[in-house]
Design a protein around this motif. Structure first.
Motif, mmCIF file in Angstrom:
data_model
loop_
_atom_site.group_PDB
_atom_site.id
_atom_site.type_symbol
_atom_site.label_atom_id
_atom_site.label_comp_id
_atom_site.label_asym_id
_atom_site.label_seq_id
_atom_site.Cartn_x
_atom_site.Cartn_y
_atom_site.Cartn_z
ATOM 1 N N TYR A 80 0.844 -1.194 0.000
ATOM 2 C CA TYR A 80 0.000 0.000 0.000
ATOM 3 C C TYR A 80 0.877 1.241 0.000
ATOM 4 N N ALA A 81 0.257 2.354 -0.327
ATOM 5 C CA ALA A 81 0.900 3.662 -0.211
ATOM 6 C C ALA A 81 -0.166 4.655 0.212
ATOM 7 N N ILE A 82 0.231 5.618 1.005
ATOM 8 C CA ILE A 82 -0.652 6.730 1.344
ATOM 9 C C ILE A 82 -0.022 7.979 0.728
ATOM 10 N N LEU A 83 -0.790 8.601 -0.162
ATOM 11 C CA LEU A 83 -0.326 9.772 -0.897
ATOM 12 C C LEU A 83 -1.158 10.991 -0.511
ATOM 13 N N GLN A 84 -0.518 12.142 -0.472
ATOM 14 C CA GLN A 84 -1.244 13.393 -0.262
ATOM 15 C C GLN A 84 -1.104 14.197 -1.544
ATOM 16 N N CYS A 85 -2.222 14.356 -2.245
ATOM 17 C CA CYS A 85 -2.215 14.961 -3.578
ATOM 18 C C CYS A 85 -3.243 16.082 -3.649
ATOM 19 N N LYS A 86 -3.070 16.950 -4.643
ATOM 20 C CA LYS A 86 -4.016 18.053 -4.793
ATOM 21 C C LYS A 86 -5.399 17.562 -5.211
ATOM 22 N N ASP A 87 -5.429 16.416 -5.953
ATOM 23 C CA ASP A 87 -6.717 15.878 -6.400
ATOM 24 C C ASP A 87 -6.541 14.420 -6.832
ATOM 25 N N ARG A 88 -7.648 13.809 -7.202
ATOM 26 C CA ARG A 88 -7.658 12.403 -7.615
ATOM 27 C C ARG A 88 -6.792 12.178 -8.854
ATOM 28 N N ALA A 89 -6.825 13.116 -9.783
ATOM 29 C CA ALA A 89 -6.038 12.978 -11.014
ATOM 30 C C ALA A 89 -4.543 12.856 -10.701
ATOM 31 N N GLU A 90 -4.061 13.636 -9.742
ATOM 32 C CA GLU A 90 -2.646 13.547 -9.378
ATOM 33 C C GLU A 90 -2.339 12.197 -8.729
ATOM 34 N N ALA A 91 -3.229 11.723 -7.866
ATOM 35 C CA ALA A 91 -3.025 10.421 -7.230
ATOM 36 C C ALA A 91 -2.983 9.309 -8.277
ATOM 37 N N LEU A 92 -3.853 9.397 -9.269
ATOM 38 C CA LEU A 92 -3.869 8.398 -10.343
ATOM 39 C C LEU A 92 -2.595 8.465 -11.188
ATOM 40 N N GLU A 93 -2.097 9.661 -11.434
ATOM 41 C CA GLU A 93 -0.876 9.812 -12.224
ATOM 42 C C GLU A 93 0.329 9.186 -11.513
ATOM 43 N N TRP A 94 0.485 9.434 -10.216
ATOM 44 C CA TRP A 94 1.599 8.826 -9.471
ATOM 45 C C TRP A 94 1.461 7.308 -9.459
ATOM 46 N N THR A 95 0.253 6.819 -9.294
ATOM 47 C CA THR A 95 0.028 5.374 -9.262
ATOM 48 C C THR A 95 0.313 4.755 -10.632
ATOM 49 N N ARG A 96 -0.096 5.416 -11.692
ATOM 50 C CA ARG A 96 0.202 4.953 -13.046
ATOM 51 C C ARG A 96 1.713 4.837 -13.243
ATOM 52 N N ARG A 97 2.446 5.841 -12.804
ATOM 53 C CA ARG A 97 3.902 5.823 -12.942
ATOM 54 C C ARG A 97 4.521 4.702 -12.116
ATOM 55 N N PHE A 98 3.969 4.452 -10.917
ATOM 56 C CA PHE A 98 4.456 3.355 -10.079
ATOM 57 C C PHE A 98 4.282 2.021 -10.806
ATOM 58 N N LEU A 99 3.100 1.785 -11.356
ATOM 59 C CA LEU A 99 2.847 0.523 -12.044
ATOM 60 C C LEU A 99 3.778 0.355 -13.245
ATOM 61 N N GLN A 100 4.044 1.430 -13.954
ATOM 62 C CA GLN A 100 4.875 1.352 -15.153
ATOM 63 C C GLN A 100 6.353 1.090 -14.851
ATOM 64 N N THR A 101 6.790 1.196 -13.605
ATOM 65 C CA THR A 101 8.182 0.863 -13.270
ATOM 66 C C THR A 101 8.406 -0.640 -13.247
ATOM 67 N N HIS A 102 7.339 -1.418 -13.149
ATOM 68 C CA HIS A 102 7.451 -2.873 -13.050
ATOM 69 C C HIS A 102 7.773 -3.511 -14.397
ATOM 70 N N PRO A 103 8.456 -4.651 -14.386
ATOM 71 C CA PRO A 103 8.747 -5.361 -15.634
ATOM 72 C C PRO A 103 7.461 -5.704 -16.394
ATOM 73 N N ALA A 104 7.550 -5.717 -17.717
ATOM 74 C CA ALA A 104 6.381 -5.924 -18.578
ATOM 75 C C ALA A 104 5.686 -7.264 -18.327
ATOM 76 N N GLY A 105 6.419 -8.295 -17.916
ATOM 77 C CA GLY A 105 5.835 -9.612 -17.708
ATOM 78 C C GLY A 105 5.083 -9.776 -16.403
ATOM 79 N N TRP A 106 5.147 -8.788 -15.531
ATOM 80 C CA TRP A 106 4.455 -8.878 -14.245
ATOM 81 C C TRP A 106 3.016 -8.402 -14.395
ATOM 82 N N SER A 107 2.147 -8.901 -13.528
ATOM 83 C CA SER A 107 0.765 -8.455 -13.495
ATOM 84 C C SER A 107 0.494 -7.843 -12.118
ATOM 85 N N VAL A 108 0.446 -6.524 -12.093
ATOM 86 C CA VAL A 108 0.261 -5.779 -10.842
ATOM 87 C C VAL A 108 -0.880 -4.798 -11.061
#
Length: 123
Positions: A80-108
């Motif tokens: 889990y992560a707890i983020l403090q963001c200006k809005d939902r869009a920012e929280a989604l953007e950070w989460t999208r970037r987190f997921l994209q750091t993972h290897p392509a063969g993983w399912s996260v």
């Protein structure tokens, strides 16, 4: 600013075979440094395997419990992560970037939910 909880979902059985690619730790480290410097990351952690967990239930006035592993569940919360963001869009953007750091063969997966700052007491 609102806080958001990001629940990281994984297939626990499949993740046992995952091997990080050579750049994974560097990508993750760079993202964590950036998100921390931005003042967004308040807390994050991985969770131990379900084999070390216990589920408690309350049903029809009776308390129950089940010790892990929870083999009937394909997808579990792996961190889990707890983020403090200006809005939902920012929280989604950070989460999208987190997921994209993972290897392509993983399912996260991730579920992003705003934390209700007004605790609700049962009536």
């Amino acid at each position: 600013m609102p806080r958001y909880m990001t629940l990281i979902r994984i297939d626990e059985q499949a993740s046992a075979d995952w091997e990080p690619d050579p750049g994974f730790e560097q990508r993750m480290g760079a993202l964590f440094e950036e998100i921390t410097k931005a003042g967004v990351m308040l807390e994050t952690a991985g969770l131990t395997p379900t084999a070390q967990g216990t589920r408690l239930t309350w049903n029809e006035g009776k308390l129950g419990h089940t010790d892990g592993p929870f083999t009937e569940t394909k997808e579990v919360i792996g961190g889990y992560a707890i983020l403090q963001c200006k809005d939902r869009a920012e929280a989604l953007e950070w989460t999208r970037r987190f997921l994209q750091t993972h290897p392509a063969g993983w399912s996260v997966g991730a579920e992003v939910r705003q934390i209700d700052e007004q605790p609700q007491l049962p009536k």
